[in-house]
Design an enzyme around this catalytic site. Structure first.
Site, PDB file in Angstrom:
ATOM      1  N   GLU A   1      53.589  43.193 -13.384  1.00  0.00           N
ATOM      2  CA  GLU A   1      54.681  43.698 -12.546  1.00  0.00           C
ATOM      3  C   GLU A   1      55.163  42.647 -11.553  1.00  0.00           C
ATOM      4  O   GLU A   1      54.625  41.541 -11.470  1.00  0.00           O
ATOM      5  CB  GLU A   1      54.206  44.989 -11.846  1.00  0.00           C
ATOM      6  N   ASN A   2      56.234  43.013 -10.834  1.00  0.00           N
ATOM      7  CA  ASN A   2      56.885  42.076  -9.923  1.00  0.00           C
ATOM      8  C   ASN A   2      57.468  42.848  -8.737  1.00  0.00           C
ATOM      9  O   ASN A   2      57.943  43.978  -8.921  1.00  0.00           O
ATOM     10  CB  ASN A   2      57.999  41.334 -10.693  1.00  0.00           C
ATOM     11  N   ALA A   3      57.483  42.227  -7.570  1.00  0.00           N
ATOM     12  CA  ALA A   3      58.008  42.868  -6.366  1.00  0.00           C
ATOM     13  C   ALA A   3      59.472  43.278  -6.523  1.00  0.00           C
ATOM     14  O   ALA A   3      59.934  44.223  -5.883  1.00  0.00           O
ATOM     15  CB  ALA A   3      57.857  41.940  -5.169  1.00  0.00           C
ATOM     16  N   ALA A   4      60.201  42.571  -7.365  1.00  0.00           N
ATOM     17  CA  ALA A   4      61.604  42.928  -7.623  1.00  0.00           C
ATOM     18  C   ALA A   4      61.732  43.976  -8.734  1.00  0.00           C
ATOM     19  O   ALA A   4      62.851  44.318  -9.144  1.00  0.00           O
ATOM     20  CB  ALA A   4      62.409  41.684  -7.968  1.00  0.00           C
ATOM     21  N   TYR A   5      60.609  44.473  -9.235  1.00  0.00           N
ATOM     22  CA  TYR A   5      60.493  45.543 -10.243  1.00  0.00           C
ATOM     23  C   TYR A   5      61.063  45.163 -11.615  1.00  0.00           C
ATOM     24  O   TYR A   5      60.351  45.202 -12.609  1.00  0.00           O
ATOM     25  CB  TYR A   5      61.150  46.851  -9.771  1.00  0.00           C
TER      26      TYR A   5
ATOM     27  N   CYS B   1      56.043  44.802 -19.965  1.00  0.00           N
ATOM     28  CA  CYS B   1      55.074  45.752 -20.508  1.00  0.00           C
ATOM     29  C   CYS B   1      53.979  45.049 -21.303  1.00  0.00           C
ATOM     30  O   CYS B   1      54.164  43.922 -21.795  1.00  0.00           O
ATOM     31  CB  CYS B   1      55.768  46.740 -21.436  1.00  0.00           C
TER      32      CYS B   1
ATOM     33  N   GLU C   1      52.918  45.729 -24.320  1.00  0.00           N
ATOM     34  CA  GLU C   1      53.291  45.515 -25.721  1.00  0.00           C
ATOM     35  C   GLU C   1      54.078  44.218 -25.885  1.00  0.00           C
ATOM     36  O   GLU C   1      53.827  43.422 -26.786  1.00  0.00           O
ATOM     37  CB  GLU C   1      54.148  46.680 -26.230  1.00  0.00           C
TER      38      GLU C   1
END
Ligand SMILES: O=c1ccn([C@H]2C[C@H](O)[C@@H](CO)O2)c(=O)[nH]1
Ligand SMILES: [Zn+2]
Length: 136
Positions: A44-48, A53, A55
């Site tokens: 994940e990342n702070a900027a979403y 994923c 996969e």
């Protein structure tokens, strides 16, 4: 390697998930034509939006290691979910592109529930690479 072993690889892969925002860890294990496993987790990342994923991490890792689209045998995916985890729509599209419609997809959860399906079942009436070659 059987699908139970592939799921164990996915469970191991899930342990490396980087999930500071959702807390929802997912693991994936992609089996290549030589019987080797490519692990993926969600990152994940702070900027979403830049988050990836499990996969896609597994598939992109295998492609980056030189494996060709359409040569994979199966993928196992696992989450800590009530039902076997459900891949997102973006991953379904990438599964079609890189693994083809007939590849088995093994979905699981940490309780040991298993659902075996295929890319075609996960993405019916799909937009496929071949559609770009159609001429009018
Ligand atoms: O099949 C799935 C479903 C969700 N996620 C990730 C994306 C995000 O990091 C988190 C919550 O959606 O789980 C996956 O990696 N695979
Ligand atoms: Zn996804």
């Amino acid at each position: 390697m059987d699908y139970g072993q592939l799921m164990q690889e996915a469970i191991e892969a899930r342990k490396t998930a980087y999930i500071p925002y959702s807390g929802f860890g997912v693991g994936a294990a992609l089996l290549d034509s030589q019987g080797h496993v490519h692990r993926g987790c969600n990152v994940e990342n702070a900027a979403y939006t830049p988050g990836n994923c499990a996969e896609r991490t597994a598939m992109f890792r295998a492609i980056a290691d030189g494996h060709k689209p359409g040569t994979f045998q199966a993928i196992a995916v696992v989450g800590d979910t009530e039902e076997p985890v459900a891949p997102c729509g973006v991953c379904r599209q990438v599964l079609l592109e890189l693994c083809g419609p007939d590849m088995p997809v093994i979905l699981g959860n940490l309780k040991g529930d298993i659902r075996q399906t295929t890319v075609r079942e996960l993405l019916p009436y799909a937009f496929a690479p071949s559609h770009l070659e159609e001429q009018r």
